[in-house]
Design an enzyme around this catalytic site. Structure first.
Site, PDB file in Angstrom:
ATOM      1  CG  ASP A  91       3.410  -5.207 -25.707  1.00 33.70           C
ATOM      2  OD1 ASP A  91       3.536  -4.243 -25.320  1.00 33.70           O
ATOM      3  OD2 ASP A  91       2.911  -6.072 -24.713  1.00 33.70           O
ATOM      4  N   GLY A  92       6.195  -3.648 -25.816  1.00 33.24           N
ATOM      5  CA  GLY A  92       7.324  -3.239 -24.997  1.00 33.24           C
ATOM      6  C   GLY A  92       8.035  -1.897 -25.162  1.00 33.24           C
ATOM      7  CG  ASN A  93       7.220   0.628 -28.567  1.00 36.25           C
ATOM      8  OD1 ASN A  93       8.031  -0.381 -29.137  1.00 36.25           O
ATOM      9  ND2 ASN A  93       6.376   0.959 -29.231  1.00 36.25           N
ATOM     10  CD  GLU A 117      -9.521  -3.109 -27.943  1.00 41.23           C
ATOM     11  OE1 GLU A 117      -8.656  -3.374 -28.751  1.00 41.23           O
ATOM     12  OE2 GLU A 117     -10.692  -3.447 -28.381  1.00 41.23           O
ATOM     13  CG  ASN A 118      -3.310   0.623 -28.613  1.00 39.73           C
ATOM     14  OD1 ASN A 118      -2.599   0.374 -29.464  1.00 39.73           O
ATOM     15  ND2 ASN A 118      -3.266   0.425 -27.229  1.00 39.73           N
ATOM     16  NE  ARG A 132      -1.399   2.000 -25.215  1.00 39.47           N
ATOM     17  CZ  ARG A 132      -0.254   1.541 -25.169  1.00 39.47           C
ATOM     18  NH1 ARG A 132       1.025   1.971 -25.260  1.00 39.47           N
ATOM     19  NH2 ARG A 132      -0.034   0.231 -24.793  1.00 39.47           N
ATOM     20  CB  SER A 144      -3.613  -7.888 -27.387  1.00 38.15           C
ATOM     21  OG  SER A 144      -3.031  -7.994 -26.233  1.00 38.15           O
TER      22      SER A 144
HETATM   23  C1  FPP Z   1       2.904  -1.218 -27.451  1.00 43.93           C
HETATM   24  O1  FPP Z   1       3.980  -0.791 -26.742  1.00 43.93           O
HETATM   25  C2  FPP Z   1       3.227  -0.343 -28.694  1.00 43.93           C
HETATM   26  C3  FPP Z   1       2.065   0.415 -29.103  1.00 43.93           C
HETATM   27  C4  FPP Z   1       0.841   0.416 -28.625  1.00 43.93           C
HETATM   28  C5  FPP Z   1       2.317   1.125 -30.504  1.00 43.93           C
HETATM   29  C6  FPP Z   1       3.215   0.729 -31.296  1.00 43.93           C
HETATM   30  C7  FPP Z   1       3.617   1.844 -32.214  1.00 43.93           C
HETATM   31  C8  FPP Z   1       5.054   1.594 -32.777  1.00 43.93           C
HETATM   32  C9  FPP Z   1       6.009   0.560 -32.820  1.00 43.93           C
HETATM   33  C10 FPP Z   1       5.565   3.143 -33.245  1.00 43.93           C
HETATM   34  C11 FPP Z   1       5.105   3.520 -34.604  1.00 43.93           C
HETATM   35  C12 FPP Z   1       3.539   4.037 -34.592  1.00 43.93           C
HETATM   36  C13 FPP Z   1       2.843   4.477 -35.262  1.00 43.93           C
HETATM   37  C14 FPP Z   1       1.479   4.897 -35.008  1.00 43.93           C
HETATM   38  C15 FPP Z   1       3.073   3.803 -36.753  1.00 43.93           C
HETATM   39  P1  FPP Z   1       3.630  -0.372 -25.281  1.00 43.93           P
HETATM   40  O2  FPP Z   1       3.422   1.070 -25.176  1.00 43.93           O
HETATM   41  O3  FPP Z   1       2.360  -1.098 -24.871  1.00 43.93           O
HETATM   42  O4  FPP Z   1       4.574  -0.990 -24.148  1.00 43.93           O
HETATM   43  P2  FPP Z   1       4.568  -1.111 -22.648  1.00 43.93           P
HETATM   44  O5  FPP Z   1       3.926  -2.684 -22.464  1.00 43.93           O
HETATM   45  O6  FPP Z   1       6.140  -1.680 -22.548  1.00 43.93           O
HETATM   46  O7  FPP Z   1       4.051  -0.182 -21.927  1.00 43.93           O
END
Ligand code: FPP
Length: 255
Positions: free
Chosen positions: A21-23, A68-69, A72, A200
């Site tokens: 999480d946290g991308n 759930e994604n 998005r 989650s």
């Molecule tokens: C959560 O961060 C991350 C995800 C839902 C996707 C994870 C995907 C990768 C690490 C990339 C590789 C991808 C694939 C499909 C192999 P977030 O987007 O919820 O971050 P936030 O909470 O800061 O918005």
């Protein structure tokens, strides 16, 4: 030399599951798009396989796309699918070098064809590797997994009477066999990056006894030191599985 040296091998978790999480927050802080955050996240995913292997971990599962994604924005979903289809073929030679086998958990039948093809090819190409398993969890949800398991159990009987008898005698151990996790070890350590403290819908069955570890580090900034810190923390936990500390220390867990 790995910085995981010094961790007693018997205290290294066999299966480490990661909620990456946290991308998005990482990208925002850098003035970048969310997709750029996912791209950087994908790079960490590659690194973590090497770090985990160096530490003696046998399976790493990664929550890459949850049931759930799909909620998005369409553009972000398309970006994630494109990342999968374009980056995975480039990863296969590196997975071969590491001896990493790719497994998929979740239903990818609704994924775009290009992503499915990349996944199928990578699974086929790496199927004989034995050093470490990389379990990509895609369109995966722990609740759905259990529901699917119940449906498989139901469908495994031809006549109502046998089904009714088996249902009345159903145990967790029996239902577990229908979850489709034959190749998957129980999760020992479940790590979530990005500061939130929840599961989650990841590995719900195994969450019963997995050790949980939460870190504020956003996934794209995750480092080997972060992983080692989680492994060190795990090594000091006492896993009691319902028993008393005295029983565990007497070493009778498997009696
Ligand atoms: C959560 O961060 C991350 C995800 C839902 C996707 C994870 C995907 C990768 C690490 C990339 C590789 C991808 C694939 C499909 C192999 P977030 O987007 O919820 O971050 P936030 O909470 O800061 O918005």
């Amino acid at each position: 030399m790995s910085s995981a040296e010094g961790l007693p091998l018997q205290r290294v978790p066999k299966h480490v599951a990661i909620i990456m999480d946290g991308n998005g927050r990482w990208a925002k802080a850098q003035g970048l798009s969310r997709l750029e955050g996912h791209k950087q996240g994908a790079k960490r995913l590659r690194d973590v396989i090497q770090w985990a292997k160096d530490a003696g971990v046998k399976q790493v599962s990664l929550y890459a796309f949850s049931t759930e994604n799909w909620k998005r924005p369409k553009l972000e979903i398309a970006g994630l699918m494109t990342l999968l289809a374009t980056l995975l073929p480039l990863e296969v030679p590196k997975m071969q070098e590491k001896g990493a086998r790719l497994l998929i958990l979740g239903d990818i039948s609704k994924f775009p064809w290009l992503a499915r093809r990349a996944l199928d090819k990578a699974v086929q190409a790496t199927k004989n590797n034995t050093e470490i398993d990389v379990i990509l969890c895609l369109n995966y949800g722990g609740q759905q997994e259990i529901v699917d398991g119940v449906k498989s159990f139901y469908a495994s009987f031809d006549d109502e009477q046998t089904r009714a008898k088996a249902f009345s005698e159903l145990t967790p151990e029996t239902l577990y066999k229908f979850l489709g996790r034959d190749d998957i070890l129980p999760v020992d350590l479940l790590i979530r990056t990005g500061g939130e403290k929840r599961i989650s819908n990841f590995h719900l069955w195994d969450a019963a006894y997995a050790e949980l570890y939460f870190t504020d580090t956003n996934w794209p900034a995750y480092s080997e030191q972060d992983l080692i810190a989680a492994l060190q923390d795990f090594a000091h936990r006492e896993r009691r599985f319902g028993k008393t500390s005295e029983q565990v220390q007497a070493g009778d867990r498997d009696e």
